[in-house]
Design a protein around this motif. Structure first.
Motif, PDB file in Angstrom:
ATOM      1  N   PRO A 139       0.638  -0.923   0.242  1.00 35.85           N
ATOM      2  CA  PRO A 139      -0.034  -0.146   0.028  1.00 35.85           C
ATOM      3  C   PRO A 139       0.606   1.536  -0.088  1.00 35.85           C
ATOM      4  CG  PRO A 139       0.268  -1.522   2.085  1.00 35.85           C
ATOM      5  CD  PRO A 139       0.867  -1.573   1.293  1.00 35.85           C
ATOM      6  N   GLY A 140       0.235   2.059  -0.749  1.00 35.98           N
ATOM      7  CA  GLY A 140       0.509   3.732  -0.832  1.00 35.98           C
ATOM      8  C   GLY A 140       1.139   4.009  -2.038  1.00 35.98           C
ATOM      9  N   ASN A 141       2.027   4.682  -2.230  1.00 38.84           N
ATOM     10  CA  ASN A 141       2.230   5.622  -3.749  1.00 38.84           C
ATOM     11  C   ASN A 141       3.525   4.918  -3.798  1.00 38.84           C
ATOM     12  OD1 ASN A 141      -0.086   6.998  -3.403  1.00 38.84           O
ATOM     13  ND2 ASN A 141       0.947   8.866  -2.403  1.00 38.84           N
ATOM     14  N   VAL A 142       3.585   4.995  -6.130  1.00 42.14           N
ATOM     15  CA  VAL A 142       5.008   4.852  -6.473  1.00 42.14           C
ATOM     16  C   VAL A 142       4.787   6.298  -7.683  1.00 42.14           C
ATOM     17  CG1 VAL A 142       4.723   2.615  -6.239  1.00 42.14           C
ATOM     18  CG2 VAL A 142       3.127   3.119  -7.969  1.00 42.14           C
ATOM     19  N   LEU A 143       6.607   6.117  -8.182  1.00 41.39           N
ATOM     20  CA  LEU A 143       6.757   6.986  -8.397  1.00 41.39           C
ATOM     21  C   LEU A 143       6.806   6.740  -9.989  1.00 41.39           C
ATOM     22  CD1 LEU A 143       8.076   9.883  -7.887  1.00 41.39           C
ATOM     23  CD2 LEU A 143      10.186   9.023  -8.644  1.00 41.39           C
ATOM     24  N   PHE A 144       5.694   7.241 -10.988  1.00 40.32           N
ATOM     25  CA  PHE A 144       5.821   6.968 -12.374  1.00 40.32           C
ATOM     26  C   PHE A 144       6.162   7.904 -13.388  1.00 40.32           C
ATOM     27  CE2 PHE A 144       3.403   6.754 -15.748  1.00 40.32           C
ATOM     28  CZ  PHE A 144       2.800   5.926 -16.541  1.00 40.32           C
ATOM     29  N   HIS A 145       6.626   7.731 -14.260  1.00 38.67           N
ATOM     30  CA  HIS A 145       7.278   8.615 -15.107  1.00 38.67           C
ATOM     31  C   HIS A 145       6.723   8.997 -16.240  1.00 38.67           C
ATOM     32  CE1 HIS A 145      10.645   8.664 -12.333  1.00 38.67           C
ATOM     33  NE2 HIS A 145      10.067   7.723 -12.391  1.00 38.67           N
ATOM     34  N   VAL A 146       6.039   9.711 -16.923  1.00 41.81           N
ATOM     35  CA  VAL A 146       4.999  10.135 -17.700  1.00 41.81           C
ATOM     36  C   VAL A 146       5.785  10.622 -18.684  1.00 41.81           C
ATOM     37  CG1 VAL A 146       3.629  12.061 -18.337  1.00 41.81           C
ATOM     38  CG2 VAL A 146       3.480  11.130 -15.774  1.00 41.81           C
ATOM     39  N   ASP A 147       5.604  10.589 -19.754  1.00 41.64           N
ATOM     40  CA  ASP A 147       6.090  10.824 -21.955  1.00 41.64           C
ATOM     41  C   ASP A 147       5.156  11.225 -22.354  1.00 41.64           C
ATOM     42  OD1 ASP A 147       7.003  10.282 -24.518  1.00 41.64           O
ATOM     43  OD2 ASP A 147       8.438   9.245 -23.458  1.00 41.64           O
ATOM     44  N   ARG A 148       6.045  12.007 -23.326  1.00 42.05           N
ATOM     45  CA  ARG A 148       4.449  12.232 -24.327  1.00 42.05           C
ATOM     46  C   ARG A 148       3.747  11.827 -25.190  1.00 42.05           C
ATOM     47  NH1 ARG A 148       6.077  17.331 -27.960  1.00 42.05           N
ATOM     48  NH2 ARG A 148       4.203  17.578 -27.728  1.00 42.05           N
ATOM     49  N   ASN A 149       5.102  10.813 -25.201  1.00 44.96           N
ATOM     50  CA  ASN A 149       4.554   9.398 -26.044  1.00 44.96           C
ATOM     51  C   ASN A 149       3.565   8.379 -24.714  1.00 44.96           C
ATOM     52  OD1 ASN A 149       4.557  10.058 -28.579  1.00 44.96           O
ATOM     53  ND2 ASN A 149       6.406   9.220 -28.536  1.00 44.96           N
ATOM     54  N   PHE A 150       1.927   8.522 -24.334  1.00 50.49           N
ATOM     55  CA  PHE A 150       1.410   7.755 -23.835  1.00 50.49           C
ATOM     56  C   PHE A 150       1.975   6.722 -23.777  1.00 50.49           C
ATOM     57  CE2 PHE A 150      -2.110   7.843 -26.566  1.00 50.49           C
ATOM     58  CZ  PHE A 150      -2.362   6.470 -26.082  1.00 50.49           C
ATOM     59  N   TRP A 151       2.191   5.967 -24.600  1.00 47.86           N
ATOM     60  CA  TRP A 151       2.673   4.663 -24.411  1.00 47.86           C
ATOM     61  C   TRP A 151       3.918   4.330 -23.684  1.00 47.86           C
ATOM     62  CZ3 TRP A 151       0.667   6.522 -29.329  1.00 47.86           C
ATOM     63  CH2 TRP A 151       1.721   6.941 -29.321  1.00 47.86           C
ATOM     64  N   SER A 152       5.051   5.524 -23.982  1.00 46.49           N
ATOM     65  CA  SER A 152       6.506   5.108 -23.105  1.00 46.49           C
ATOM     66  C   SER A 152       6.039   5.757 -22.208  1.00 46.49           C
ATOM     67  CB  SER A 152       6.828   5.653 -24.039  1.00 46.49           C
ATOM     68  OG  SER A 152       6.631   5.690 -24.952  1.00 46.49           O
ATOM     69  N   SER A 153       5.164   5.949 -21.683  1.00 53.57           N
ATOM     70  CA  SER A 153       5.204   6.066 -19.933  1.00 53.57           C
ATOM     71  C   SER A 153       5.150   4.716 -18.828  1.00 53.57           C
ATOM     72  CB  SER A 153       3.905   6.966 -19.459  1.00 53.57           C
ATOM     73  OG  SER A 153       3.424   7.791 -20.143  1.00 53.57           O
ATOM     74  N   SER A 154       6.105   5.169 -17.627  1.00 54.95           N
ATOM     75  CA  SER A 154       6.529   3.698 -17.588  1.00 54.95           C
ATOM     76  C   SER A 154       6.446   4.476 -16.163  1.00 54.95           C
ATOM     77  CB  SER A 154       7.326   2.817 -18.360  1.00 54.95           C
ATOM     78  OG  SER A 154       8.458   4.000 -18.082  1.00 54.95           O
ATOM     79  N   LEU A 155       7.245   3.015 -15.097  1.00 57.53           N
ATOM     80  CA  LEU A 155       8.235   3.265 -13.645  1.00 57.53           C
ATOM     81  C   LEU A 155       9.397   2.933 -14.042  1.00 57.53           C
ATOM     82  CD1 LEU A 155       6.032   0.599 -11.796  1.00 57.53           C
ATOM     83  CD2 LEU A 155       5.756   2.788 -11.866  1.00 57.53           C
ATOM     84  N   THR A 156      10.158   2.806 -15.194  1.00 59.62           N
ATOM     85  CA  THR A 156      11.155   3.775 -15.506  1.00 59.62           C
ATOM     86  C   THR A 156      11.656   5.123 -15.760  1.00 59.62           C
ATOM     87  OG1 THR A 156      11.504   1.787 -15.570  1.00 59.62           O
ATOM     88  CG2 THR A 156      13.536   2.454 -16.460  1.00 59.62           C
ATOM     89  N   LYS A 157      12.142   5.854 -15.773  1.00 60.20           N
ATOM     90  CA  LYS A 157      12.528   6.927 -16.245  1.00 60.20           C
ATOM     91  C   LYS A 157      13.582   6.986 -17.092  1.00 60.20           C
ATOM     92  CE  LYS A 157      14.243  12.182 -14.389  1.00 60.20           C
ATOM     93  NZ  LYS A 157      14.630  12.588 -13.515  1.00 60.20           N
ATOM     94  N   THR A 158      13.399   7.500 -18.483  1.00 54.92           N
ATOM     95  CA  THR A 158      13.917   7.529 -19.141  1.00 54.92           C
ATOM     96  C   THR A 158      14.251   8.672 -20.046  1.00 54.92           C
ATOM     97  OG1 THR A 158      12.030   7.338 -21.352  1.00 54.92           O
ATOM     98  CG2 THR A 158      12.568   5.576 -19.912  1.00 54.92           C
ATOM     99  N   SER A 159      14.660   9.414 -20.779  1.00 55.27           N
ATOM    100  CA  SER A 159      15.548  10.265 -21.699  1.00 55.27           C
ATOM    101  C   SER A 159      14.427  10.758 -21.951  1.00 55.27           C
ATOM    102  CB  SER A 159      16.866  10.046 -22.810  1.00 55.27           C
ATOM    103  OG  SER A 159      16.407   9.196 -24.144  1.00 55.27           O
ATOM    104  N   THR A 160      13.071   9.939 -22.412  1.00 58.66           N
ATOM    105  CA  THR A 160      12.179  11.282 -22.981  1.00 58.66           C
ATOM    106  C   THR A 160      10.953  11.752 -22.069  1.00 58.66           C
ATOM    107  OG1 THR A 160      10.786   9.277 -23.550  1.00 58.66           O
ATOM    108  CG2 THR A 160      12.401  10.175 -25.518  1.00 58.66           C
ATOM    109  N   THR A 161      11.067  11.464 -21.135  1.00 58.33           N
ATOM    110  CA  THR A 161      10.424  11.479 -19.738  1.00 58.33           C
ATOM    111  C   THR A 161       9.766  13.375 -19.547  1.00 58.33           C
ATOM    112  OG1 THR A 161      11.079   9.252 -18.482  1.00 58.33           O
ATOM    113  CG2 THR A 161       9.961  11.671 -17.381  1.00 58.33           C
ATOM    114  N   VAL A 162       8.925  13.234 -19.177  1.00 55.58           N
ATOM    115  CA  VAL A 162       8.544  14.768 -19.175  1.00 55.58           C
ATOM    116  C   VAL A 162       7.853  15.119 -17.847  1.00 55.58           C
ATOM    117  CG1 VAL A 162       8.178  14.921 -21.191  1.00 55.58           C
ATOM    118  CG2 VAL A 162       6.120  14.828 -19.837  1.00 55.58           C
ATOM    119  N   GLU A 163       8.021  14.942 -17.375  1.00 59.33           N
ATOM    120  CA  GLU A 163       7.825  14.541 -15.459  1.00 59.33           C
ATOM    121  C   GLU A 163       7.238  13.474 -15.050  1.00 59.33           C
ATOM    122  OE1 GLU A 163       3.716  16.924 -13.504  1.00 59.33           O
ATOM    123  OE2 GLU A 163       3.404  16.560 -15.268  1.00 59.33           O
ATOM    124  N   SER A 164       6.972  13.035 -13.352  1.00 64.53           N
ATOM    125  CA  SER A 164       7.143  12.636 -12.712  1.00 64.53           C
ATOM    126  C   SER A 164       6.508  12.737 -11.331  1.00 64.53           C
ATOM    127  CB  SER A 164       8.272  11.152 -12.124  1.00 64.53           C
ATOM    128  OG  SER A 164       9.938  11.774 -12.982  1.00 64.53           O
TER     129      SER A 164
END
Length: 235
Positions: free
Chosen positions: A123-148
């Protein structure tokens, strides 16, 4: 992000129609690739063919990876808006799905969260990394991450029981290889899973498929093609 859905907002936009479903394109926030796929009627072609054949009117569906809500609405045409609930990890997609549901006069439940099975969920919260291509958003931060962003962690088995779901639709961009091994799929009779071998590898996909089969599911070869694997309980 908490469990409350974000209020739909409208920016610079176009409305496109795909298979009779109206979808908003946010030109300020969507990538050029996303805009082109939506505008050229190329979005989720495999799902458009499979959902009407695989889903039955009596199904209660839990959908993981709702995104902009297109597949959700295809399924809702068959089962009704009250018999499907969506979950998406990207809070902006939750917002966009609500906008699209409203455009199509559908009242569908959707929650924000990352879904894990009972063996890995906490239970709780996890950090999620948002990408402009929504299918590339994930729990792993990448060079194209725009927000966490911090979002709720949700337990698969709890969600299945709470909604009394007998059908699972899963498109979580490679997360399927961690979700299904060790999961308890009691209560489900059908699963429609999109696989992502380029992201996670063939062996990880095979392990996820075998973990589903070991719980009494068979591959529905009539409705399995492209990147979609469908299962039904029984042999």
């Amino acid at each position: 992000m908490n469990d409350r859905a974000l209020q739909p907002t409208v920016g610079e936009e176009d409305i496109v129609t795909v298979s009779g479903v109206r979808l908003r394109i946010d030109r300020q926030r969507y990538s050029e690739l996303m805009i082109r796929i939506l505008s050229e009627n190329k979005y989720e072609g495999e799902e458009r063919a499979i959902v009407p054949k695989f889903i039955s009117p009596t199904d209660r569906i839990l959908e993981l990876g709702t995104a902009i809500g297109f597949v959700t609405m295809l399924a809702a045409r068959v089962v009704g808006s009250d018999h499907i609930r969506g979950i998406d990890a990207n809070p902006y997609m939750v917002n966009d799905a609500l906008v699209n549901f409203s455009l199509n006069s559908m009242h569908i439940q959707i929650r924000n969260g990352v879904v894990k099975n009972t063996t890995t969920w906490e239970p709780g919260n996890v950090l999620f990394h948002v990408d402009r291509n929504f299918w590339s958003s994930s729990l792993t931060k990448t060079s194209t991450t725009v927000e966490s962003v911090l979002i709720p962690s949700r337990c698969l088995e709890n969600e299945i029981r709470e909604f009394a779901a007998n059908t699972l639709i899963c498109d979580i961009e490679g997360g399927e290889v961690e979700l299904f091994p060790g999961s308890d799929l009691r209560g489900l009779n059908k699963i429609m899973m999109e696989v992502h071998p380029r992201k996670v590898g063939q062996s990880a996909i095979y392990n996820a498929v075998r973990s589903i089969q070991r719980q009494g599911f068979s591959i529905d070869y009539e409705n399995t093609w492209g990147g979609i694997v469908c299962f039904y309980r029984g042999f």
